[in-house]
Design a protein around this motif. Structure first.
Motif, PDB file in Angstrom:
ATOM      1  N   UNK A   1       0.836  -1.206   0.000  1.00 19.31           N
ATOM      2  CA  UNK A   1       0.000   0.000   0.000  1.00 19.31           C
ATOM      3  C   UNK A   1       0.868   1.252   0.000  1.00 19.31           C
ATOM      4  N   UNK A   2       1.331   1.641  -1.185  1.00 21.18           N
ATOM      5  CA  UNK A   2       2.202   2.813  -1.283  1.00 21.18           C
ATOM      6  C   UNK A   2       1.472   4.086  -0.881  1.00 21.18           C
ATOM      7  N   UNK A   3       0.160   4.103  -1.037  1.00 24.49           N
ATOM      8  CA  UNK A   3      -0.603   5.293  -0.647  1.00 24.49           C
ATOM      9  C   UNK A   3      -0.590   5.500   0.859  1.00 24.49           C
ATOM     10  N   UNK A   4      -0.167   4.477   1.602  1.00 23.28           N
ATOM     11  CA  UNK A   4      -0.123   4.594   3.053  1.00 23.28           C
ATOM     12  C   UNK A   4       1.209   5.068   3.603  1.00 23.28           C
ATOM     13  N   UNK A   5       2.104   5.511   2.747  1.00 26.43           N
ATOM     14  CA  UNK A   5       3.427   5.978   3.185  1.00 26.43           C
ATOM     15  C   UNK A   5       3.296   7.131   4.182  1.00 26.43           C
TER      16      UNK A   5
END
Length: 381
Positions: free
Chosen positions: A134-138
């Motif tokens: 989940x790159x959007x959760x960085x």
């Protein structure tokens, strides 16, 4: 099946790499595995051999090739010998496309001449504890200074291949707060000099396989990153990350196919040594099945290499070839290890190393489950 995907130039490159691997890598590779990383001098040698110059423009010391086929040759030869070049694949196949596509003219002049020689090694830091795919959760964040000259970077990354030895790390971070309506917005890429105050390499992770490839935890505590080290536009990183996924997944498929092919050769050599009068029918049938699957994977790989060269390899096609080849490799290498018996279970055996190394192929560059989701969407379900 006769292959037509490679030219005489590709085969000349293959010969050069094969000779180098047999002469300078195979004899010392067990030492590299015990150390958990390759010697830094290897990267300088790869620079001398031209491994890092292939796709870099000529004005920066490169060869100016756009084809991925030279990389495919390299991966096949590494697999054939049962070794690796450490984190070179991240340097050339992951970081390089970002620098070439999104780097400014000044950044290219600053970094690429040493990139091609191996003097400056690179890595990319995306994964964080708890984020997974989940790159959007960085959560790693960077705040622009009041005078607008630099960012102040804070956060942590994990599973960073090449992180121990890298000189420059492309760090994906938040330069704007998370917008619940669009979690992909606000991500940027900052190029961090690893000599920067506040940057630290944490644990060098002990992995199941790929033991000569260093993988590390990284931390950033008030690291000052000059605005000149912002790659591309502020807030545009998510689109950049997805742009390179087709080539990244093609690379995973090539590596998987090459390792599966190597597993068959290792197994044939072992069986011929132990059974000079001929192997039993079960072994023949198992290897016949494996060879057929690998031939299908090879056909997929060769077709994909041609499509990639013309820019026609789609995201769905890349997902299909990555899923197929990595799953084939897992099955084939498992069957080949079984034919080795007890000796195949040893980590210092080529098949034992392959068995451990190949498992991550179904996880990185998007897991098999992610590939299935992409494929399902492409067929309208």
């Amino acid at each position: 099946m006769r292959r037509t995907v490679f030219t005489d130039d590709h085969e000349s490159f293959r010969t050069k790499i094969r000779e180098f691997v047999e002469r300078e890598v195979v004899p010392v590779y067990p030492e590299w595995e015990r150390a958990g990383l390759v010697p830094r001098a290897l990267y300088r040698r790869l620079g001398e051999l031209g491994v890092f110059v292939i796709e870099v423009p000529e004005q920066f010391g490169g060869a100016g090739e756009s084809s991925y086929k030279y990389q495919a040759v390299l991966r096949e030869e590494i697999a054939r010998a049962g070794v690796s070049f450490g984190a070179d694949v991240v340097h050339t196949c992951l970081v390089q496309p970002y620098l070439l596509e999104y780097g400014s003219a000044e950044q290219k002049r600053r970094w690429l001449p040493k990139f091609v020689t191996g003097e400056l090694m690179t890595a990319i830091a995306m994964t964080e504890p708890g984020t997974g795919s989940d790159l959007a959760g960085i959560k790693t964040s960077a705040r622009l200074s009041a005078d607008g000259t630099h960012y102040v970077l804070n956060g942590a990354k994990t599973f960073i291949t090449g992180g121990v030895q890298a000189d420059l790390i492309l760090v994906v971070c938040r330069t704007a707060p998370i917008d619940p309506a669009n979690r992909r917005a606000g991500l940027s890429i900052l190029c961090v000099d690893t000599t920067s105050e506040g940057f630290a390499v944490g644990r060098k992770l002990e992995k199941l396989g790929l033991r000569a490839q260093d993988t590390a935890e990284l931390s950033f505590t008030d690291v000052k990153v000059p605005v000149a080290n912002l790659l591309g536009q502020d807030g545009a990183a998510f689109s950049y990350l997805t742009h390179n996924l087709v080539r990244e997944r093609l690379g995973a498929a090539v590596g998987a196919y090459a390792n599966a092919s190597a597993a068959i050769e290792f197994t044939l050599d072992t069986l011929r040594q132990h059974y000079p009068d001929g192997v039993d029918q079960n072994a023949k049938f198992v290897l016949a099945e494996c060879d057929t699957e690998v031939a299908a994977a090879q056909a997929w790989v060769d077709r994909a290499l041609d499509l990639d060269e013309t820019g026609a390899l789609s995201a769905a096609d890349a997902a299909k070839i990555k899923l197929f080849c990595t799953e084939v490799a897992g099955r084939v290498i498992d069957r080949c290890l079984q034919l080795h018996g007890e000796s195949g279970y040893l980590l210092d055996s080529p098949i034992g190393r392959l068995y451990a190394d190949i498992r991550v192929n179904r996880i990185y560059a998007g897991s098999s489950e992610v590939m299935k989701a992409i494929i399902a969407k492409s067929i309208g379900i």
